[in-house]
Design a protein around this motif. Structure first.
Motif, mmCIF file in Angstrom:
data_model
loop_
_atom_site.group_PDB
_atom_site.id
_atom_site.type_symbol
_atom_site.label_atom_id
_atom_site.label_comp_id
_atom_site.label_asym_id
_atom_site.label_seq_id
_atom_site.Cartn_x
_atom_site.Cartn_y
_atom_site.Cartn_z
ATOM 1 N N GLY A 121 8.139 -0.673 2.238
ATOM 2 C CA GLY A 121 7.203 -0.199 1.073
ATOM 3 C C GLY A 121 7.472 1.018 0.259
ATOM 4 O O GLY A 121 7.629 1.121 -0.658
ATOM 5 N N ILE A 122 7.865 1.934 1.169
ATOM 6 C CA ILE A 122 8.502 3.245 0.747
ATOM 7 C C ILE A 122 9.740 3.282 0.007
ATOM 8 O O ILE A 122 10.099 3.680 -1.261
ATOM 9 C CB ILE A 122 8.698 4.380 1.875
ATOM 10 N N ALA A 140 0.939 -1.065 -0.075
ATOM 11 C CA ALA A 140 0.013 -0.095 0.080
ATOM 12 C C ALA A 140 0.861 1.301 0.086
ATOM 13 O O ALA A 140 0.422 2.176 -0.940
ATOM 14 C CB ALA A 140 -0.771 -0.097 1.141
ATOM 15 N N PRO A 141 1.566 1.517 1.057
ATOM 16 C CA PRO A 141 2.695 2.568 0.949
ATOM 17 C C PRO A 141 3.314 2.961 -0.447
ATOM 18 O O PRO A 141 3.618 3.873 -0.874
ATOM 19 C CB PRO A 141 3.739 2.353 1.863
ATOM 20 N N ALA A 142 3.785 1.628 -1.126
ATOM 21 C CA ALA A 142 4.430 1.781 -2.268
ATOM 22 C C ALA A 142 3.723 2.326 -3.373
ATOM 23 O O ALA A 142 4.133 3.148 -4.265
ATOM 24 C CB ALA A 142 4.910 0.422 -2.844
ATOM 25 N N ILE A 143 2.459 1.934 -3.408
ATOM 26 C CA ILE A 143 1.426 2.437 -4.342
ATOM 27 C C ILE A 143 1.418 4.124 -4.179
ATOM 28 O O ILE A 143 1.412 5.108 -5.344
ATOM 29 C CB ILE A 143 0.179 2.056 -4.462
ATOM 30 N N ILE A 144 1.185 4.355 -2.930
ATOM 31 C CA ILE A 144 1.099 6.181 -2.629
ATOM 32 C C ILE A 144 2.447 6.790 -3.030
ATOM 33 O O ILE A 144 2.155 7.718 -3.585
ATOM 34 C CB ILE A 144 0.750 6.001 -1.041
ATOM 35 N N VAL A 145 3.495 6.260 -2.513
ATOM 36 C CA VAL A 145 4.658 6.955 -2.785
ATOM 37 C C VAL A 145 5.099 7.194 -4.269
ATOM 38 O O VAL A 145 5.664 8.049 -4.691
ATOM 39 C CB VAL A 145 6.008 6.437 -1.883
ATOM 40 N N LEU A 146 4.463 6.110 -5.043
ATOM 41 C CA LEU A 146 4.853 5.964 -6.489
ATOM 42 C C LEU A 146 4.080 7.290 -7.088
ATOM 43 O O LEU A 146 4.920 7.697 -8.297
ATOM 44 C CB LEU A 146 4.162 4.839 -7.069
#
Length: 395
Positions: free
Chosen positions: A283-284, A229-235
């Protein structure tokens, strides 16, 4: 295991062939779009058949799945590799290529979440709380295959190859020469290898970490979600970060964040809150390296062409994709090796104290060490905005 090994060996032969054939293709629709549309439908069919169990003896079943799985890999390569090469032909702009790399990763992560939710919902609707059947898996795979075909065809039809491949098609020999004379592309493949070594390993190792070290199987799904989830947001902010820091420094930033995540896993011990925090940091960190690498491959292709006169984006992307597959295959072997060394017993109610400690150390170190290796592999990379733009202008 033997089937997977054979498939990876064949990938080493098939992937370069597909890359060069796509580079050699000349049509009014471009070099790569016809391959995407032509490859995705067979990939969908073979993907569904991977979950089919023929009513036959064990030998026939093994032969069947070996053929189907290898054909799935071939057809997947036939559309995935040209799809990745579209970034080379859609734009020559340095920052637009960064955005394409980011959008690719956003779609990839979002697709994984959709597949998990839709697939799980279909399996649950068909089987309830009982054991999942082959037919249920086939039904779920069929729905996801339709979504894949519609999405990719829609995307490909609406993309344009504005910078088409020109000149006479190159030979296989020239394509390999273009790859091995392009040190920047070779470096990018190694970076991808190190990144997947972290990501694929960690996603598989979460099971052992949650069940045996944290002592709670219910933590598996939340810990994975804390990474994805954080990966998608930070992308959504990664393209801007690449614009500010540069693509090289963005990759290094991702590696540094992974080192911090690994340290948090080790410092936190059995503290569940710290495990969540470490997963979020991971994730970040995962948001940066792969998106930046996808943005760098077209740059490496242009600089290589300007230097050697050989244009082979398909071969460069194929090499990077193969390194990704190789790392993913290696992760399974590494996991098994660690478990054997630690004395893991799959059917045991409890594991030994030394095994549990081994699981703890590997969980943290296999996040931090790949992060460090990503940094070390990225430091020699020399392509910056000025160098790439000079090469593009020359071309």
């Amino acid at each position: 295991g033997i089937i997977l090994v054979i498939a990876r060996i064949w990938d080493g032969i098939n992937d370069p062939m597909c890359g060069v054939l796509a580079d050699k293709t000349r049509t009014r629709w471009g070099s790569y779009r016809p391959w995407v549309v032509g490859g995705v439908i067979p990939a969908a069919v073979f993907g569904v058949l991977c979950f089919f169990s023929p009513n036959a003896g064990v030998t026939v079943k093994i032969i069947f799945i070996a053929i189907v799985y290898i054909c799935f890999g071939m057809s997947f390569t036939a559309f995935d590799m040209p799809f990745g090469c579209l970034a080379n032909t859609m734009t020559e702009d340095y920052d637009e290529r960064s955005m394409l790399g980011v959008l690719r990763e956003i779609g990839s992560n979002a697709g994984q979440l959709v597949a998990a939710q839709v697939g799980g919902a279909i399996l649950g609707a068909i089987c309830g709380v009982g054991a999942y059947t082959s037919g249920a898996y086939m039904a779920a795979a069929a729905v996801l295959a339709v979504i894949m075909v519609v999405s990719l065809v829609f995307c490909t039809v609406n993309c344009k190859e504005r910078v088409p491949n020109q000149g006479d098609p190159i030979s296989f020999k020239m394509a390999f020469k273009g790859l091995f004379s392009n040190k920047h592309a070779l470096q990018l493949g190694v970076i991808v290898f190190m990144f997947i070594l972290f990501l694929a390993f960690h996603m598989g190792w979460v099971y052992y970490y949650a069940v045996w070290y944290l002592g709670n199987p219910a933590l598996i799904a939340p810990l994975i979600s804390c990474v994805t989830a954080p990966a998608i947001i930070v992308l959504f902010f990664t393209a801007k970060i690449m614009q500010l820091l540069g693509k090289k420094n963005t990759i290094i930033l991702g590696g540094a964040i992974l080192i911090v995540s690994g340290a948090l896993f080790l410092i936190g011990g059995t503290n569940v809150t710290m495990a969540y925090a470490a997963s979020i940091v991971a994730g970040i960190g995962q948001s940066f390296p792969l998106a930046a690498v996808w943005a760098c491959i077209p740059d490496a292709s242009d600089v290589g062409e300007a230097t050697t006169g050989i244009r082979c984006p398909g071969m460069l992307f194929t090499y990077t994709s193969f390194m990704l597959k190789l790392a993913g295959a290696l992760c399974g072997g590494l996991s098994s090796l660690f478990l054997v060394v630690f004395g893991y017993e799959g059917l045991a109610v409890e594991q030994t104290a030394s095994c549990v400690q081994g699981i703890y150390w590997v969980n943290g170190l296999m996040v931090a060490i790949p992060g460090l290796l990503i940094i070390l592999c990225t430091l020699p990379y020399k392509l910056d905005r000025k160098t790439v733009q000079e090469a593009t202008a020359k071309l």
